[in-house]
Design a protein around this motif. Structure first.
Motif, PDB file in Angstrom:
ATOM      1  N   ASP A  99       0.864  -1.174   0.000  1.00 19.64           N
ATOM      2  CA  ASP A  99       0.000   0.000   0.000  1.00 19.64           C
ATOM      3  C   ASP A  99       0.904   1.228   0.000  1.00 19.64           C
ATOM      4  O   ASP A  99       1.632   1.468   0.965  1.00 19.64           O
ATOM      5  CB  ASP A  99      -0.900  -0.007   1.238  1.00 19.64           C
ATOM      6  N   GLY A 100       0.868   1.971  -1.096  1.00 20.21           N
ATOM      7  CA  GLY A 100       1.790   3.086  -1.272  1.00 20.21           C
ATOM      8  C   GLY A 100       2.808   2.784  -2.355  1.00 20.21           C
ATOM      9  O   GLY A 100       3.980   3.158  -2.252  1.00 20.21           O
ATOM     10  N   THR A 101       2.351   2.117  -3.423  1.00 23.80           N
ATOM     11  CA  THR A 101       3.270   1.710  -4.491  1.00 23.80           C
ATOM     12  C   THR A 101       3.963   2.901  -5.143  1.00 23.80           C
ATOM     13  O   THR A 101       5.157   2.840  -5.455  1.00 23.80           O
ATOM     14  CB  THR A 101       2.517   0.891  -5.560  1.00 23.80           C
ATOM     15  N   THR A 102       3.235   3.993  -5.345  1.00 25.02           N
ATOM     16  CA  THR A 102       3.856   5.165  -5.970  1.00 25.02           C
ATOM     17  C   THR A 102       4.982   5.707  -5.099  1.00 25.02           C
ATOM     18  O   THR A 102       6.065   6.057  -5.598  1.00 25.02           O
ATOM     19  CB  THR A 102       2.804   6.256  -6.233  1.00 25.02           C
ATOM     20  N   ASN A 103       4.752   5.770  -3.787  1.00 25.61           N
ATOM     21  CA  ASN A 103       5.820   6.185  -2.876  1.00 25.61           C
ATOM     22  C   ASN A 103       7.021   5.256  -2.994  1.00 25.61           C
ATOM     23  O   ASN A 103       8.171   5.700  -3.099  1.00 25.61           O
ATOM     24  CB  ASN A 103       5.316   6.176  -1.428  1.00 25.61           C
TER      25      ASN A 103
ATOM     26  N   GLY B 241      11.033   5.955  -4.170  1.00 23.01           N
ATOM     27  CA  GLY B 241      11.985   5.951  -3.075  1.00 23.01           C
ATOM     28  C   GLY B 241      11.556   6.780  -1.884  1.00 23.01           C
ATOM     29  O   GLY B 241      12.386   7.162  -1.053  1.00 23.01           O
ATOM     30  N   PHE B 242      10.255   7.057  -1.780  1.00 23.94           N
ATOM     31  CA  PHE B 242       9.721   7.821  -0.650  1.00 23.94           C
ATOM     32  C   PHE B 242       9.280   6.827   0.420  1.00 23.94           C
ATOM     33  O   PHE B 242       8.386   6.014   0.176  1.00 23.94           O
ATOM     34  CB  PHE B 242       8.548   8.683  -1.116  1.00 23.94           C
ATOM     35  N   PRO B 243       9.875   6.848   1.607  1.00 16.82           N
ATOM     36  CA  PRO B 243       9.661   5.775   2.589  1.00 16.82           C
ATOM     37  C   PRO B 243       8.353   5.884   3.360  1.00 16.82           C
ATOM     38  O   PRO B 243       8.333   6.061   4.578  1.00 16.82           O
ATOM     39  CB  PRO B 243      10.869   5.924   3.515  1.00 16.82           C
ATOM     40  N   ALA B 244       7.251   5.779   2.639  1.00 15.23           N
ATOM     41  CA  ALA B 244       5.926   5.761   3.260  1.00 15.23           C
ATOM     42  C   ALA B 244       5.085   4.733   2.515  1.00 15.23           C
ATOM     43  O   ALA B 244       4.421   5.048   1.529  1.00 15.23           O
ATOM     44  CB  ALA B 244       5.281   7.143   3.215  1.00 15.23           C
ATOM     45  N   TYR B 245       5.160   3.490   2.963  1.00 13.01           N
ATOM     46  CA  TYR B 245       4.391   2.405   2.364  1.00 13.01           C
ATOM     47  C   TYR B 245       4.313   1.273   3.382  1.00 13.01           C
ATOM     48  O   TYR B 245       5.016   1.281   4.404  1.00 13.01           O
ATOM     49  CB  TYR B 245       5.014   1.917   1.052  1.00 13.01           C
ATOM     50  N   CYS B 246       3.446   0.311   3.119  1.00 12.76           N
ATOM     51  CA  CYS B 246       3.235  -0.733   4.118  1.00 12.76           C
ATOM     52  C   CYS B 246       2.615  -1.972   3.489  1.00 12.76           C
ATOM     53  O   CYS B 246       2.202  -1.972   2.331  1.00 12.76           O
ATOM     54  CB  CYS B 246       2.336  -0.219   5.243  1.00 12.76           C
ATOM     55  N   VAL B 247       2.551  -3.020   4.297  1.00  9.85           N
ATOM     56  CA  VAL B 247       1.831  -4.250   3.979  1.00  9.85           C
ATOM     57  C   VAL B 247       0.555  -4.251   4.813  1.00  9.85           C
ATOM     58  O   VAL B 247       0.594  -3.953   6.011  1.00  9.85           O
ATOM     59  CB  VAL B 247       2.671  -5.491   4.333  1.00  9.85           C
ATOM     60  N   SER B 248      -0.571  -4.572   4.192  1.00 10.58           N
ATOM     61  CA  SER B 248      -1.855  -4.537   4.896  1.00 10.58           C
ATOM     62  C   SER B 248      -2.580  -5.870   4.722  1.00 10.58           C
ATOM     63  O   SER B 248      -2.753  -6.344   3.595  1.00 10.58           O
ATOM     64  CB  SER B 248      -2.717  -3.395   4.348  1.00 10.58           C
ATOM     65  N   ILE B 249      -3.003  -6.469   5.847  1.00  9.18           N
ATOM     66  CA  ILE B 249      -3.671  -7.772   5.831  1.00  9.18           C
ATOM     67  C   ILE B 249      -4.848  -7.738   6.795  1.00  9.18           C
ATOM     68  O   ILE B 249      -4.703  -7.302   7.941  1.00  9.18           O
ATOM     69  CB  ILE B 249      -2.708  -8.904   6.245  1.00  9.18           C
ATOM     70  N   GLY B 250      -5.993  -8.199   6.336  1.00 14.10           N
ATOM     71  CA  GLY B 250      -7.163  -8.305   7.198  1.00 14.10           C
ATOM     72  C   GLY B 250      -7.828  -9.656   7.034  1.00 14.10           C
ATOM     73  O   GLY B 250      -7.616 -10.352   6.036  1.00 14.10           O
ATOM     74  N   VAL B 251      -8.634 -10.027   8.022  1.00 11.09           N
ATOM     75  CA  VAL B 251      -9.394 -11.275   7.960  1.00 11.09           C
ATOM     76  C   VAL B 251     -10.851 -10.981   8.290  1.00 11.09           C
ATOM     77  O   VAL B 251     -11.147 -10.275   9.260  1.00 11.09           O
ATOM     78  CB  VAL B 251      -8.850 -12.335   8.942  1.00 11.09           C
ATOM     79  N   GLU B 252     -11.738 -11.522   7.462  1.00  6.41           N
ATOM     80  CA  GLU B 252     -13.172 -11.448   7.708  1.00  6.41           C
ATOM     81  C   GLU B 252     -13.689 -12.823   8.124  1.00  6.41           C
ATOM     82  O   GLU B 252     -13.173 -13.849   7.678  1.00  6.41           O
ATOM     83  CB  GLU B 252     -13.924 -11.042   6.435  1.00  6.41           C
ATOM     84  N   CYS B 253     -14.712 -12.816   8.962  1.00  5.37           N
ATOM     85  CA  CYS B 253     -15.458 -14.038   9.267  1.00  5.37           C
ATOM     86  C   CYS B 253     -16.927 -13.738   9.015  1.00  5.37           C
ATOM     87  O   CYS B 253     -17.495 -12.837   9.646  1.00  5.37           O
ATOM     88  CB  CYS B 253     -15.238 -14.484  10.709  1.00  5.37           C
TER      89      CYS B 253
END
Length: 202
Positions: A95-99, A103-115
């Protein structure tokens, strides 16, 4: 909001697998940022890199190893094979592919679970700062294991706000720019970081 009845997988188990997957994907992103990556364009300003794909595959591998019957809705690949499982994983490997691409250090991995359609856990990992945000329905949120909470600020002129813009910002009049301009004159500060999952964490 209460948990679905007869939750047959402990939330801690789901958090553990999601955390492992997020950290492994984060390691892929760190290595790609160091060694290089290829960039493709899904749209004019909507990028994807081969790091997205590698990180996504790493997450899928970890989840399927732990829960082979759970369907996974992935940012790049879409939904895996339908399954009668009550659980569904929703993942964004970068999340934050353009960053990331710039080379702009603002991005992350995001994971959620639904039940049964209800979000029950979430994990967001920032590999640039080694910060892991976790949340469980009914149990609050944590940053690197320490409880966190929302801001107590209740006046706009004392608030720091964050927002974002859709990828069709050039094509639609409903692009949030008018709201951005109006709020900018009312608040202490207004940011557009380019990574919605981290925005929600902060």
């Amino acid at each position: 909001m209460s948990l679905p009845p007869s939750l047959d997988i402990p939330l801690d188990r789901l958090i553990s697998v999601a955390t492992d997957a997020a950290r492994q994907a984060g390691a892929v992103l760190r290595e790609s940022a160091r060694t290089g990556f290829r960039i493709e364009h899904k749209q004019i300003i909507n990028l994807v890199t081969d790091a997205d794909h590698r990180a996504e595959q790493r997450i899928i591998d970890v989840i399927q190893d732990a829960f082979p019957t759970h369907p996974i809705l992935a940012e790049e690949r879409g939904l895996t094979e339908p399954s009668p499982s009550r659980y569904k994983w929703v993942i964004d490997p970068l999340d934050g592919t353009t960053n990331f691409a710039h080379g702009f250090p603002a991005y992350c991995v995001s994971i959620g679970v639904e039940c049964e359609g209800l979000g029950i856990i979430g994990v967001v990992y920032d590999p640039t700062r080694d910060e892991l945000f976790t949340a469980q329905l009914g149990h609050g949120a944590q940053l690197n294991g320490a409880p966190i909470s929302v801001s107590s600020t209740n006046h706009l002129d004392q608030a720091l706000l964050v927002t974002g813009f859709a990828y069709d910002i050039r094509e639609t009049a409903n692009n949030n720019l008018n709201h951005f301009a109006r709020f900018a004159l009312k608040v202490q500060g207004l940011r557009r970081t380019g990574t919605a999952a981290l925005d929600l964490c902060y």
